[in-house]
Design an enzyme around this catalytic site. Structure first.
Site, PDB file in Angstrom:
ATOM      1  N   LYS A   4       0.822  -1.206   0.000  1.00  0.00           N
ATOM      2  CA  LYS A   4       0.000   0.000   0.000  1.00  0.00           C
ATOM      3  C   LYS A   4       0.861   1.263   0.000  1.00  0.00           C
ATOM      4  O   LYS A   4       0.666   2.167  -0.809  1.00  0.00           O
ATOM      5  CB  LYS A   4      -0.946  -0.005   1.207  1.00  0.00           C
ATOM      6  N   ASP A   6      -6.484   1.540   0.587  1.00  0.00           N
ATOM      7  CA  ASP A   6      -6.459   1.773   2.026  1.00  0.00           C
ATOM      8  C   ASP A   6      -7.848   1.502   2.603  1.00  0.00           C
ATOM      9  O   ASP A   6      -8.723   1.015   1.910  1.00  0.00           O
ATOM     10  CB  ASP A   6      -6.044   3.211   2.316  1.00  0.00           C
TER      11      ASP A   6
END
Length: 214
Positions: free
Chosen positions: A124, A142
DNA sequence: ATCCCGAGGG
DNA sequence: CCCTCTGGAT
């Protein structure tokens, strides 16, 4: 988890996002690639506002890996005490800074493999840096994007990897670049986790989500 | 699956 | 009080 929306609906959704916010930007403050990397690493399970409050002072003292090492883990810890998970993050940022100095001449590497090899940097965080700094078509998923993708059906998936794939497969190419920030901002201010503000939502009529409270 | 872990909102 | 916030490592 909503059903995958069809192409035309998704195109209409992003046309509206684009009309409302032509150049969406992230809200994490940074002055260079290094401070962006550090800010993103610090933002895990923390709000941008909270991270910015700490980094405003921190980056005045340490906006390069060399200066961060000079500041040291103790000094860094003092600056980020107000951020959750601060002990692990301080340790990671120091180790990561050492690697940048020793292996990358103080620069932030531009490959996903190199980024993810850094301590505290997972897929991420790497995707955010690749997307925002190196302008590569990487989609970071996210908590906001996972929630919005599933609620709306723009990019449903049972885990983060599935949502990332759905984004790449179902969002028209012309909207891929800014999709990340449009979805995040929508999740942060409208499609919130607990009490979504469906009354203020510009794609309400296209959304299957039922909890239309307020 | 679990731990890390403070601030802010409801 | 409880939940959430641009997760990652074990």
């Amino acid at each position: 988890m909503a059903k995958q929306l069809d192409y035309h609906t998704i195109r209409e959704i992003f046309r509206r996002f684009q009309a409302a916010e032509p150049e969406p930007k992230g809200e994490l403050e940074h002055v260079n690639a290094y401070t962006l990397l550090v800010a993103v690493a610090l933002s895990a399970q923390a709000t941008d506002a909270g991270v910015n409050k700490a980094t405003r002072a921190l980056f005045k003292v340490a906006d390069t890996p060399e200066k961060m090492l000079a500041l040291g883990e103790e000094g860094l810890t003092e600056h980020i005490k107000t951020i959750g998970l601060f002990r692990q993050k301080a340790k990671n940022v120091i180790r990561l800074s050492r690697i940048l100095v020793e292996q990358y001449d103080g620069e932030v590497p531009s490959s996903r493999a190199a980024l993810q090899a850094l301590p505290g940097v997972g897929r991420k965080t790497a995707n955010v840096v690749l997307n925002m700094w190196f302008e590569q078509p990487a989609q970071a998923v996210d908590t906001h994007i996972f929630r919005v993708g599933n609620r709306t059906g723009i990019a449903p998936g049972k885990d983060v990897a599935a949502v990332e794939r759905a984004i790449e497969d179902h969002i028209p190419a012309e909207f891929q670049r800014h999709a990340h920030h449009w979805l995040i901002l929508h999740g942060r201010y409208i499609c919130t986790a607990r009490k979504p503000r469906c009354g203020d939502c510009i794609i309400r009529d296209l959304c299957p989500y039922e909890e239309k409270t307020l």
